[in-house]
Enzyme design. Structure first.
Site, PDB file in Angstrom:
ATOM      1  N   SER A  21     -23.800  38.125  -3.378  1.00 34.28           N
ATOM      2  CA  SER A  21     -25.153  37.586  -3.534  1.00 34.28           C
ATOM      3  C   SER A  21     -26.226  38.635  -3.819  1.00 34.28           C
ATOM      4  O   SER A  21     -27.312  38.283  -4.274  1.00 34.28           O
ATOM      5  CB  SER A  21     -25.557  36.774  -2.311  1.00 34.28           C
ATOM      6  OG  SER A  21     -25.809  37.611  -1.209  1.00 34.28           O
ATOM      7  N   LYS A  39     -30.621  39.883   2.264  1.00 32.03           N
ATOM      8  CA  LYS A  39     -31.368  39.380   1.111  1.00 32.03           C
ATOM      9  C   LYS A  39     -32.613  40.227   0.905  1.00 32.03           C
ATOM     10  O   LYS A  39     -32.948  41.080   1.714  1.00 32.03           O
ATOM     11  CB  LYS A  39     -31.799  37.913   1.319  1.00 32.03           C
ATOM     12  CG  LYS A  39     -30.682  36.955   1.638  1.00 32.03           C
ATOM     13  CD  LYS A  39     -29.714  36.760   0.504  1.00 32.03           C
ATOM     14  CE  LYS A  39     -28.591  35.823   0.951  1.00 32.03           C
ATOM     15  NZ  LYS A  39     -27.443  35.874   0.098  1.00 32.03           N
TER      16      LYS A  39
END
Length: 186
Positions: free
Chosen positions: A39, A80
């Site tokens: 990701s 993230k």
């Protein structure tokens, strides 16, 4: 005999102090984390081992584009990038990030934008009010996070905003594998 007891006591005392320091450092200051999944590609690779600075956000607020580790669930931490800050409205249209209606460059996505087919969106259009929670602006003590690999990332578009209570800390140092040792800059 007394000298041997004293030596053993000194060794035990030194080991207890060392374990105590290790516990304090690991619990309150720094901890290792392993990147799990694609990701954050190409910035972070699956298996990269990093150090999390756990105390930085006790002294300052997150900055845009900080890479953070947060508790996504009781058993899983995610890595993230902070994109939206408290008080802001966030939207993406035609792969362009808009903060409060102003275009914001994302230099860490440039390589990915150049390599993708022109018909395939990198991020997919969205507006803050259409994300879980339906906020018009990001509330205090919350941030909006996105993965760098936007087409393959479970982030605020799915999870909703991340509260500061969920954030473990900031990470920017890859220490393993050896050929990937580096500090990540925004």
């Amino acid at each position: 005999m007394e000298k041997i007891k004293s030596e053993w006591f000194d060794w035990v005392k030194a080991l207890l102090i060392a374990f105590g320091l290790f516990f304090i450092i690991r619990t309150f200051l720094f901890a290792p984390i392993v990147v799990d999944g694609p990701s954050m590609m190409p910035t972070l690779h699956n298996g990269d081992q990093m150090i999390v600075n756990k105390f930085i956000y006790r002294m300052q607020e997150p900055d845009r584009f900080d890479i953070v580790v947060f508790h996504a669930s009781d058993r899983k931490d995610f890595i993230k990038r902070v994109v939206g800050l408290p008080g802001e409205h966030v939207a993406v249209e035609d792969d362009v990030l808009y903060i409060d209606g102003e275009k914001v460059e994302e230099p860490f996505l440039q390589e990915r934008k150049e390599k993708k087919p022109s018909y395939q969106p990198l991020t997919g259009d969205f507006q803050l009010e259409h994300l879980p929670g339906g906020y018009e602006t990001i509330p205090d003590n919350h941030v909006l996070v996105l993965g760098d690999n936007r087409i393959n990332s479970t982030d605020s578009r799915i999870l909703g905003l991340v509260s500061m209570d969920q954030i473990v800390g900031k990470t920017s140092l890859i220490y393993w594998p050896l050929d990937r040792i580096q500090t990540i800059h925004d």
